[in-house]
Motif scaffolding. Structure first.
Motif, PDB file in Angstrom:
ATOM      1  N   ASP A  37       0.830  -1.198   0.000  1.00  0.00           N
ATOM      2  CA  ASP A  37       0.000   0.000   0.000  1.00  0.00           C
ATOM      3  C   ASP A  37       0.867   1.251   0.000  1.00  0.00           C
ATOM      4  OD1 ASP A  37      -2.226  -1.611   2.317  1.00  0.00           O
ATOM      5  OD2 ASP A  37      -2.349  -1.505   0.131  1.00  0.00           O
ATOM      6  N   ARG A  38       0.384   2.273  -0.684  1.00  0.00           N
ATOM      7  CA  ARG A  38       1.094   3.549  -0.650  1.00  0.00           C
ATOM      8  C   ARG A  38       0.964   4.165   0.742  1.00  0.00           C
ATOM      9  NH1 ARG A  38       3.224   4.332  -5.272  1.00  0.00           N
ATOM     10  NH2 ARG A  38       2.230   3.585  -7.182  1.00  0.00           N
ATOM     11  N   GLU A  39       2.053   4.747   1.196  1.00  0.00           N
ATOM     12  CA  GLU A  39       2.085   5.312   2.546  1.00  0.00           C
ATOM     13  C   GLU A  39       1.799   6.804   2.485  1.00  0.00           C
ATOM     14  OE1 GLU A  39       5.722   4.304   4.489  1.00  0.00           O
ATOM     15  OE2 GLU A  39       5.673   2.212   3.788  1.00  0.00           O
TER      16      GLU A  39
ATOM     17  N   CYS B  88       3.253   5.822  -9.853  1.00  0.00           N
ATOM     18  CA  CYS B  88       3.424   6.927  -8.912  1.00  0.00           C
ATOM     19  C   CYS B  88       2.932   8.241  -9.504  1.00  0.00           C
ATOM     20  CB  CYS B  88       4.901   7.111  -8.563  1.00  0.00           C
ATOM     21  SG  CYS B  88       5.649   5.711  -7.725  1.00  0.00           S
TER      22      CYS B  88
ATOM     23  N   ARG C  35       6.437   1.741  -5.200  1.00  0.00           N
ATOM     24  CA  ARG C  35       5.069   1.337  -4.903  1.00  0.00           C
ATOM     25  C   ARG C  35       4.578   1.886  -3.557  1.00  0.00           C
ATOM     26  NH1 ARG C  35       1.998   0.238  -8.764  1.00  0.00           N
ATOM     27  NH2 ARG C  35       0.757  -1.248  -7.594  1.00  0.00           N
ATOM     28  N   ARG C  36       5.488   2.199  -2.653  1.00  0.00           N
ATOM     29  CA  ARG C  36       5.111   2.732  -1.344  1.00  0.00           C
ATOM     30  C   ARG C  36       4.887   4.239  -1.379  1.00  0.00           C
ATOM     31  NH1 ARG C  36       9.780   0.952   2.608  1.00  0.00           N
ATOM     32  NH2 ARG C  36       8.667   2.435   3.954  1.00  0.00           N
ATOM     33  N   ALA C  37       5.592   4.943  -2.264  1.00  0.00           N
ATOM     34  CA  ALA C  37       5.605   6.410  -2.225  1.00  0.00           C
ATOM     35  C   ALA C  37       4.273   7.018  -2.646  1.00  0.00           C
ATOM     36  CB  ALA C  37       6.717   6.937  -3.125  1.00  0.00           C
ATOM     37  N   GLN C  38       3.875   8.057  -1.940  1.00  0.00           N
ATOM     38  CA  GLN C  38       2.703   8.831  -2.342  1.00  0.00           C
ATOM     39  C   GLN C  38       3.072   9.770  -3.486  1.00  0.00           C
ATOM     40  OE1 GLN C  38       0.880  11.160   0.763  1.00  0.00           O
ATOM     41  NE2 GLN C  38      -0.643  12.051  -0.592  1.00  0.00           N
TER      42      GLN C  38
END
Length: 246
Positions: free
Chosen positions: A136-138, A237, A211-214
């Protein structure tokens, strides 16, 4: 598949300027035996060496962003300019990774436009997305990816972070000679506890960061192409980047 690969050792200062041992001698006796000799990077000392051997067809891929990576590089660019220009003009074809780079090659190096071709860089979408769909994006995670050099302007990302609410964080993936200065700046801005210096990353690790980055930030002042922007978009992204031709 009937492809021969020959490895040559190298010597030279750092990882940016390397001189292959034995390659010139190898090519000297065989330059007429190859249909194509393909060399990367205008600033590589190897290009003038190979051009002087006058192979049947020299093809060069430029990677020219016009901005020296260090003070030493800036000093070396001046005497190299004439040699590099002559080497590029002798090439049968010059591959540019963007239209912006093509314009620089024609205007600055005097290469005939008909000898240039634009072949953009590409990424493997599947490798960027494989195995990361469940991540999931953080919220609030900002990401910068690249070699830590002054022209990348990572300090601008830190200034942005300092102006944002406290739940925002910044991850910096990559390494380089500017890291110590950036760490000092983070402390000076009072955001050191919100900045993660992740260092070099494997392809799999980088995919997970994307994949994590907002939001992915790229404030570089000069690029031939801007690979990390393409990688970020391929990974789904949102991107904020500097308004430069590449």
């Amino acid at each position: 598949n009937d492809v021969s690969i020959i490895h040559f050792g190298s010597w030279g200062p750092g990882d940016a300027y390397r001189f292959p041992r034995g390659l010139t001698h190898f090519l000297r006796g065989r330059q007429d035996g190859f249909d194509v000799v393909h060399v990367h990077n205008y600033h590589a000392a190897l290009i003038p060496w190979v051009a002087a051997l006058r192979p049947r067809r020299l093809v060069v891929t430029q990677h020219l962003n016009d901005t020296p990576h260090s003070r030493i590089a800036a000093l070396l660019h001046a005497p190299y300019a004439l040699i590099g220009r002559l080497a590029m003009q002798s090439a049968g074809a010059v591959v540019c990774v963007s239209s912006a780079e093509q314009e620089r090659v024609v205007a600055r190096l005097g290469v005939l436009r008909e000898r240039t071709i634009v072949i953009p860089n590409g990424v493997d979408n599947s490798s960027l997305q494989r195995g990361t769909a469940a991540v999931d994006r953080e919220p609030g995670l900002l990401l910068v990816v690249g070699r830590l050099q002054p022209y990348k302007r990572v300090e601008d990302a830190m200034s942005v972070l300092a102006a944002l609410p406290l739940h925002y964080r910044l991850a910096i993936v990559g390494d380089g000679p500017y890291r110590e200065s950036l760490e000092s700046l983070a402390a000076k801005l009072g955001v050191a506890h919100r900045v993660t210096f992740a260092g070099r990353a494997t392809d799999g690790e980088l995919s997970n960061w994307f994949r994590r980055a907002q939001l992915v930030l790229n404030f570089s002042q000069a690029e031939a192409f801007g690979m990390t922007v393409l990688e970020a978009v391929a990974a789904g992204c949102q991107v904020v980047c500097s308004d430069i031709p590449a």
